[in-house]
Design an enzyme around this catalytic site. Sequence first.
Site, PDB file in Angstrom:
ATOM      1  N   SER A  63       0.795  -1.236   0.000  1.00 34.08           N
ATOM      2  CA  SER A  63       0.000   0.000   0.000  1.00 34.08           C
ATOM      3  C   SER A  63       0.824   1.281   0.000  1.00 34.08           C
ATOM      4  O   SER A  63       0.265   2.371  -0.139  1.00 34.08           O
ATOM      5  CB  SER A  63      -0.931   0.016   1.211  1.00 34.08           C
ATOM      6  OG  SER A  63      -2.002  -0.881   1.028  1.00 34.08           O
ATOM      7  N   LYS A  66       0.284   3.906  -2.580  1.00 30.18           N
ATOM      8  CA  LYS A  66      -0.738   4.945  -2.468  1.00 30.18           C
ATOM      9  C   LYS A  66      -0.135   6.338  -2.310  1.00 30.18           C
ATOM     10  O   LYS A  66      -0.834   7.346  -2.445  1.00 30.18           O
ATOM     11  CB  LYS A  66      -1.685   4.626  -1.313  1.00 30.18           C
ATOM     12  CG  LYS A  66      -2.572   3.413  -1.608  1.00 30.18           C
ATOM     13  CD  LYS A  66      -3.275   2.888  -0.380  1.00 30.18           C
ATOM     14  CE  LYS A  66      -4.060   1.632  -0.740  1.00 30.18           C
ATOM     15  NZ  LYS A  66      -4.512   0.864   0.424  1.00 30.18           N
ATOM     16  N   SER A 123      -5.736   3.842   4.774  1.00 32.39           N
ATOM     17  CA  SER A 123      -5.289   3.128   3.577  1.00 32.39           C
ATOM     18  C   SER A 123      -6.439   2.466   2.825  1.00 32.39           C
ATOM     19  O   SER A 123      -6.340   1.326   2.364  1.00 32.39           O
ATOM     20  CB  SER A 123      -4.248   2.061   3.961  1.00 32.39           C
ATOM     21  OG  SER A 123      -3.533   1.604   2.851  1.00 32.39           O
TER      22      SER A 123
END
Length: 385
Positions: A63, A66, A123
Site C-alpha cells: 500500500s 498509495k 489506507s
Amino acid sequence: MKKLITILCTSCIIAGSAAATGFKVQPAETEFIKNCKAAYLIDYNSGACIYKENEQKRIPIASVCKVMTLTLAMDAINCGKIALSDTVTASEKASGMGGSQVFLGTGCEYTVDQLLKSIVVCSANDSCVAISETVAGSEEEFVAQMNKKASELGCNNTLFANCTGLPKEPQYSCAHDVALMFRNLLSYDNYFNYSKIWLEDFVHPDNRTTSMTNTNKLIRKYSLCDGGKTGFTNEAGFCLAATAKKDNMRLISVVLGADSSDNRFASTINMFNYGFANYKNKIVLDKDVTLNDEFEVSGGKKSTFAVCPERNCYVFSAADKNPNVTYEIIADKVKAPVEKGQTVGRIEVYKDGLLCDTVNVVSAEEIKKANFGDYFKDISKEWAI
C-alpha cells in the site's frame, strides 16, 4: 546588465544533491534496521542521503504505492481538475474492493476530501479506486499516469500495476524511489491536514459510520512524526514511508520488507534518532528577511528597492562540521512599475566552487512608475544645486 555580489557565509554546507553534501553516508552494517529487506533515510530539504541499505533493490511495496495515488490526486486539485468539495459517486468496482477499506456504498456520493482522508488515515482501497476513476476516468488510465509521474520524478526502479498496492504482477519499487515519491507528496500542504489524524469516524450518506484508525502508529509512538504511509502484503512484508521534523530539519525514512510491524516501526525510529542526533539543517537565506543590498530600478518613484529571497535556503551537514558557503546575488535590470513579490534576480549558492542551489530574488515592496511631477522634482533639485 546584472549586479554581482559575493558574500562569504560561515555556516554549513548548502543544500544540494547527496553527492554534493560532503559527508559520508552511514554504512549499512550499522544496526539501525531490524530484519528488513531495504531501508533509506534522507533529509527532506536537500534530498541528501544519510543511511541506505539495498535502496535500489526492486521489491513489492504494497500500500505504500498509495503515495503516488495521493500525489496524482493532489496534482488534480492544484490544477483545478477536481476540488476537495466535489462529490464522487462510488462505482461497483470501487465499493467491491477488498483489503483495507471504508466500505463505500455503490452509488453513494462522497466528497473528494472524505476519500483522500480515508486513504491517508486508514489506507482505504475502495477510496483509491473511486479517486482514480474520478481523476482519470478509469483505474487503468490512472495507473498509466502513475507510471508517467514516477518517471518524471526520476523513479527508475518503479512500476505500478494498480492504485492500491494489492498483489498484481508485475509491480515493484525500491526504497530510493519511495523516498523520492514521498518527498514530492510532502510538498502538498493538504497532505498534513490528514496525516496527523489518529482516530476519526467516516460518515456515509446512508448514515452508516466506519471508524478509521491511522495505520501509521508512529503518530502516537514518536512525537516528531507527523506523516507516513504503511503497507503490508504477504509478498511485500511490512513496509513504511514516514517523515519526522525537529527544529529546521525534516527527515524521510523508508523501510521495506520488514518481517513484522514492530520491526518496521522500530527501524524507522532508530533511523530518525540517528539522523536528528548526528546532522543539522541550518537556514542561511530567510524569505522573511530582506537582503542587505537594495536593487536599482529605473523610471520609478524610488531609485532603489528592498529585496528578499523567494524561499528559504537551508544548509545540511554533519553536526560536527561547519564549512564555508559562498553565494552571489545577481540583479536583473529592472524598470518600474515593480510589484511586491516580483522576481528581479537570483541568488546562486556555491560550495567549494560548485553551484548547489539557486533561489529567486523578489521585490519586498511595490515601486510605482514615476510621473511628470516626479521628474520635475528631480530636475528642480538639480537646478537648486
